[in-house]
Design an enzyme around this catalytic site. Structure first.
Site, PDB file in Angstrom:
ATOM      1  CE1 TYR A 118      -3.827   2.461   0.845  1.00 21.07           C
ATOM      2  CE2 TYR A 118      -2.086   3.537   2.109  1.00 21.07           C
ATOM      3  CZ  TYR A 118      -3.345   3.571   1.522  1.00 21.07           C
ATOM      4  OH  TYR A 118      -4.112   4.707   1.606  1.00 21.07           O
ATOM      5  CG  HIS A 206       4.448  -7.721   1.987  1.00 29.73           C
ATOM      6  ND1 HIS A 206       4.104  -6.727   2.873  1.00 29.73           N
ATOM      7  CD2 HIS A 206       3.351  -7.933   1.212  1.00 29.73           C
ATOM      8  CE1 HIS A 206       2.854  -6.349   2.659  1.00 29.73           C
ATOM      9  NE2 HIS A 206       2.373  -7.066   1.655  1.00 29.73           N
ATOM     10  CD  GLU A 208       6.983  -6.650   4.982  1.00 30.63           C
ATOM     11  OE1 GLU A 208       5.760  -6.481   5.011  1.00 30.63           O
ATOM     12  OE2 GLU A 208       7.710  -6.241   4.049  1.00 30.63           O
ATOM     13  CB  SER A 261       5.139 -17.883  34.011  1.00 29.38           C
ATOM     14  OG  SER A 261       5.933 -17.416  32.945  1.00 29.38           O
ATOM     15  N   GLY A 262       8.246 -18.669  34.600  1.00 27.24           N
ATOM     16  CA  GLY A 262       9.250 -19.652  34.218  1.00 27.24           C
ATOM     17  C   GLY A 262       9.509 -19.639  32.734  1.00 27.24           C
ATOM     18  N   GLY A 263       8.701 -18.887  31.998  1.00 29.26           N
ATOM     19  CA  GLY A 263       8.921 -18.729  30.572  1.00 29.26           C
ATOM     20  C   GLY A 263       9.906 -17.613  30.298  1.00 29.26           C
ATOM     21  CB  VAL A 264      11.529 -16.564  27.133  1.00 25.36           C
ATOM     22  CG1 VAL A 264      12.401 -15.408  26.683  1.00 25.36           C
ATOM     23  CG2 VAL A 264      12.190 -17.874  26.783  1.00 25.36           C
ATOM     24  CB  SER A 266       7.349 -13.984  33.161  1.00 19.76           C
ATOM     25  OG  SER A 266       7.756 -15.335  33.211  1.00 19.76           O
TER      26      SER A 266
END
Length: 555
Positions: A118, A206, A208, A261-264, A266
């Site tokens: 666009y 695109h 990207e 939580s233990g995830g990346v 957080s």
């Protein structure tokens, strides 16, 4: 797109209220002017992906709506500007457009411009070219041919034919005065043009997306060789900026709660805030009863052994399950879970207030860029795909001021930041897992029996991936519990039990994804183990849909 992330990212509230004080602002730009690239968003879902690709090149990118004021753009002081794609037609009455003052500013400063999709049509239309409904509509992979004298493609040793990713219903029929053709498709459609004298370049495809061959080279050549942008932005600078912002934002006598939580996401967010505030950070882990198999025990062990973060665990599983009784709509599930998390946190905050003698007024979230772009309008012209997995329902008033130090980052950038902060690879290598957990992997009504069955099936799948050294090759994997019963034979008896769907995808940043091609013997092994060890399951299927058109999660 989160790894059991800050357990719930309240993106909608942050975008529509003035509490998101830790998100990026143009007043505090973490890069010198020679490294700043501005993306003007005309409503594309890929706008932030453009920003992501620019950052891969070591430059600081920032997304503003296409109708941003000239004062705001001047304050950012970009070295180059990219116009995004969008779902509109330039000849529509309400199609997005820049302020006239912005046009004059970009021209007067001679700032290099690259229009995408666009963005190309907008440039052509507004400078006197002609745009019309495409005679040959092009979607997906398309071969294009490069003109010999093109400056935009001059990094190639010789004119080439290569494949790009198209997604457009309009096309540029004729160019404005002074522009020349830079590339055409095999359908003889004009797909790239340029006017080096005005520092304006444009492509219909695109660059990207990873499906476009040489896409990153095109962006690199435009930004570095044509626009002279200096690649001097990195995670070290970002970490320093965020630590400084947090310290300036939180008064010396204030305390902060972090949903961890233990995830990346957080863990990195907590580590960053802990670096800034030390013992004024109070981490809390909420078990909503819909986590993976033995997740609470495993996560708490990792916190104590791998991170020096004091964490309080709260078992709220019964509260969540009761709140979700008979709820089937996935949007309602997310909103109920979000609101319930708020209730749990406010209760925890009250108890912490008694302990500290002052109530914490700040809440850390692991919100990322993809959460924002999928959950809400990034500009007045974009459309909402869905509420993000971590987006929950919010009360009209929120007692916490949100700190979102990762809001500008994509998943792999969070991993880079984590490495910069010294976070263990045990955290950084974890697969994404949605904040609402198994609630949105159990299609339809929830029950304790379904949760336990899915936990065991999911555990068999994940452990098999690790055993066969496949876990690190996959972006995200998990099992889904389907609201379908099928006839089977187990132990010479007829059964009428449930179906588990397995999902595993590969991706760079979660914006697009493709299904992983397992060896059939591996799928047979997992299927047999699930059926033999989870009594309520008698059939296993594998999801082979990509994103788009599907999403990674089923709900």
């Amino acid at each position: 797109m989160t790894y059991v992330k800050a357990v719930f990212s309240i993106v909608f509230f942050c975008l529509t209220h003035t509490v998101s004080v830790a998100s990026s602002t143009i007043e505090t730009i973490p890069a010198p002017q020679e490294s700043r690239v501005l993306i003007l968003d005309f409503g594309s879902q890929y706008s932030h992906l453009i920003a992501r690709r620019v950052r891969e090149l070591g430059m600081y990118s920032f997304v503003m709506p296409a109708d941003a004021s000239v004062e705001r753009i001047k304050n950012f002081n970009p070295r180059a500007v990219l116009f995004s794609g969008g779902p509109f037609s330039v000849y529509d009455e309400d199609s997005p457009a820049l302020e006239k003052k912005v046009h004059h500013y970009l021209v007067d400063k001679n700032i290099p411009i690259l229009g995408i999709c666009y963005g190309m049509q907008y440039i052509a239309h507004n400078l006197g070219g002609k745009v019309q409904k495409a005679v040959n509509r092009e979607y997906g992979r398309t071969a294009i041919n490069i003109a010999k004298d093109s400056k935009l493609f001059s990094f190639m040793k010789k004119p080439e034919t290569f494949t790009v990713w198209m997604s457009h219903g309009d096309e540029v029929l004729s160019l404005p005065s002074g522009f020349r053709v830079a590339a055409t498709s095999n359908n003889n459609v004009l797909v790239a043009a340029e006017c080096p004298e005005k520092n304006i370049y444009m492509v219909q495809f695109h660059p990207e997306v990873t499906h476009t061959q040489k896409g990153i080279e095109i962006l690199s050549h435009f930004l570095i060789d044509i626009a002279n942008v200096t690649p001097s932005w990195n995670m070290e600078d970002y970490a320093k900026l965020q630590i400084k912002k947090i310290q300036e934002m939180v008064p010396p006598n204030e305390h902060v709660i972090c949903a961890i939580s233990g995830g990346v996401d957080s863990c990195v967010a907590a580590t960053l805030v802990h670096r800034a505030l030390a013992d004024r950070l109070h981490c809390v882990f909420v078990d909503n009863g819909m986590l993976r198999y033995k997740e609470r025990e495993r996560v708490m062990t990792m916190f104590t052994e791998k991170l020096s973060l004091p964490v309080v665990a709260i078992d709220a599983s019964e509260i969540f399950l009761n709140a979700l009784t008979n709820v089937t709509d996935p949007e309602k599930k997310r909103k109920i879970i979000g609101k319930t998390f708020i209730d749990v946190f406010e209760d925890y905050a009250s108890k912490l207030t008694e302990q500290l003698g002052t109530k914490p007024r700040y809440l850390v979230q692991g919100t990322l860029y993809p959460d924002v772009i999928e959950s809400s309008k990034t500009s007045g012209f974009s459309t909402v795909i869905k509420s993000h997995h971590n987006v929950g329902g919010l009360p009209e008033e929120l007692d916490f001021t949100l700190i979102e130090p990762l809001r500008d980052l994509y998943k792999d950038e969070v991993r880079q930041l984590g490495k910069e902060l010294g976070v263990s690879t045990v955290f950084l290598s974890r697969h994404p897992f949605p904040g609402p957990g198994l609630a949105i992997r159990i299609i339809g009504k929830l029950s304790q029996e379904k949760i336990e069955a899915l936990q065991h099936a999911d555990e068999i799948f994940i452990q098999a991936l690790k055993k066969e050294n496949l876990y690190d090759k996959i972006w995200q994997a998990g099992a889904m519990y389907l609201p379908v019963s099928t006839v089977g034979i187990q132990g010479d008896s007829r059964t009428y039990n449930h179906v588990i769907a397995l999902r595993a995808v590969i991706s760079h940043d979660g914006m697009t994804a493709d299904w992983y091609r397992f060896d059939p013997d591996f799928l047979a092994y997992v299927s047999n183990n699930i059926i033999n060890n989870v009594p309520s399951i008698n059939r296993v299927v594998y999801d082979i849909s990509s994103k788009p058109p599907a999403t990674i999660e089923w709900e």
